[in-house]
Write an enzyme that holds these catalytic residues in place. Structure first.
Site, PDB file in Angstrom:
ATOM      1  N   LYS A 171       0.830  -1.208   0.000  1.00 21.44           N
ATOM      2  CA  LYS A 171       0.000   0.000   0.000  1.00 21.44           C
ATOM      3  C   LYS A 171       0.862   1.254   0.000  1.00 21.44           C
ATOM      4  O   LYS A 171       0.549   2.246  -0.683  1.00 21.44           O
ATOM      5  CB  LYS A 171      -0.937  -0.011   1.210  1.00 21.44           C
ATOM      6  CG  LYS A 171      -1.787   1.243   1.371  1.00 21.44           C
ATOM      7  CD  LYS A 171      -2.689   1.502   0.175  1.00 21.44           C
ATOM      8  CE  LYS A 171      -3.618   2.679   0.454  1.00 21.44           C
ATOM      9  NZ  LYS A 171      -4.432   3.033  -0.719  1.00 21.44           N
ATOM     10  N   LEU A 172       1.959   1.253   0.746  1.00 17.30           N
ATOM     11  CA  LEU A 172       2.846   2.410   0.756  1.00 17.30           C
ATOM     12  C   LEU A 172       3.487   2.608  -0.612  1.00 17.30           C
ATOM     13  O   LEU A 172       3.646   3.748  -1.078  1.00 17.30           O
ATOM     14  CB  LEU A 172       3.916   2.244   1.837  1.00 17.30           C
ATOM     15  CG  LEU A 172       3.411   2.282   3.278  1.00 17.30           C
ATOM     16  CD1 LEU A 172       4.564   2.052   4.254  1.00 17.30           C
ATOM     17  CD2 LEU A 172       2.689   3.587   3.600  1.00 17.30           C
TER      18      LEU A 172
END
Length: 297
Positions: A171-172
């Protein structure tokens, strides 16, 4: 085996739609109010039960979703849930969190015979309401198999990335790309205006070209059309995510000059008044223009 009961902490912009779809799939649902009673009242009206405390919610549910701003809030929530969690319960963190924190929480939960999964979100509140979010999941194979019927209720695309923390890492990386687009679009539009090319002219060339994408369209929904809510993701949360990305890069001794540039663009906007709850990422275009003495046409 009895069907899992679902708890939900954080029924806000994204969480309301997710919880609504879990209810629609026939799961018993327990929710808790925070600042805004509206989503909770709506869900209770659809059959959810309201918990009076996190301890009560933990005692009632066996799979608990958390949608919170970041790791400090998730850690505090898990600390409050922990005393009354039954053995075998699963915490599903749908926030964009620090993977290091996620791993630590997994260890803490494991000591009580409970399990952690990270299932951060891809998509918008509209997609959340429609049950069409994407999620990238970090969990053991057994935990993933157990929670997947619940994930299926609110996600259209589910990718099992690996063990706990892998979802938050991905996600990052995803948000680095998205916020990188925002930083580049903002700088390009400021330069465009400064050399005499209007935002509308810029858009007429890029839209529909190979440089177009879904993020471009929601970003330009504000830059061109003035829709302040075209992409309801705050500058504050975007900056938090880029700080987590920086920490992740530092943890493996990776130079990330592009990630730092993205973070700094957001940090300057945040410091210049972009720290409010309705200052969304597409508004970055205004802060970059202001910083360069540009009045966008």
């Amino acid at each position: 085996m009895a069907r899992d009961v679902v708890g939900f902490v954080g029924v806000g912009l994204m969480g309301h739609g997710m919880a609504k779809n879990i209810l629609g799939a026939g799961f018993e649902m327990h929710v808790i109010a925070h600042r805004n009673r509206g989503p909770v009242d709506d869900l209770v009206g659809q059959g959810a039960q309201e918990a009076s405390s996190l301890a009560d919610l933990a005692a009632a549910a066996s799979i608990i979703h958390i949608c919170a701003p970041g790791s400090p809030q998730v850690e505090a929530i898990v600390t409050s849930l922990l005393p009354t969690l039954a053995e075998g319960s699963v915490i599903v963190d749908c926030s964009t969190s620090d993977p290091t924190s996620t791993a630590k929480l997994a260890d803490i939960l494991g000591e009580k015979g409970c399990f952690m999964a990270d299932a951060p979100l891809g998509g918008t509140p509209v997609q959340a309401e429609a049950g069409e979010l994407a999620t990238m999941v970090g969990a053991s194979d057994d935990t993933f198999t157990r929670i997947k019927p619940v994930l299926d209720a609110w996600a259209g695309t589910i990718v099992h990335m690996g063990d706990v923390g892998a979802g938050h890492k991905m996600k990052l990386l995803n948000n680095m790309l998205a916020m990188g687009y925002a930083a580049m679009y903002s700088e390009a539009l400021a330069l465009s205006e400064k050399v005499g090319i209007t935002t509308e002219q810029f858009d007429s060339v890029i839209r529909g070209s190979r440089m177009d994408c879904g993020f471009y369209q929601t970003f330009m929904g504000y830059a061109v059309e003035g829709n302040a809510e075209a992409h309801k993701f705050t500058i504050t949360n975007a900056l938090k995510d880029m700080r987590y990305l920086e920490a992740m890069a530092d943890s493996v001794n990776l130079a990330n000059p592009v990630g730092n540039a993205i973070k700094n663009s957001l940090a300057m906007a945040h410091a210049d008044g972009g720290d409010g709850p309705e200052n969304y990422v597409p508004h970055l275009v205004d802060y970059v223009a202001k910083r360069n003495g540009v009045t966008r046409s």
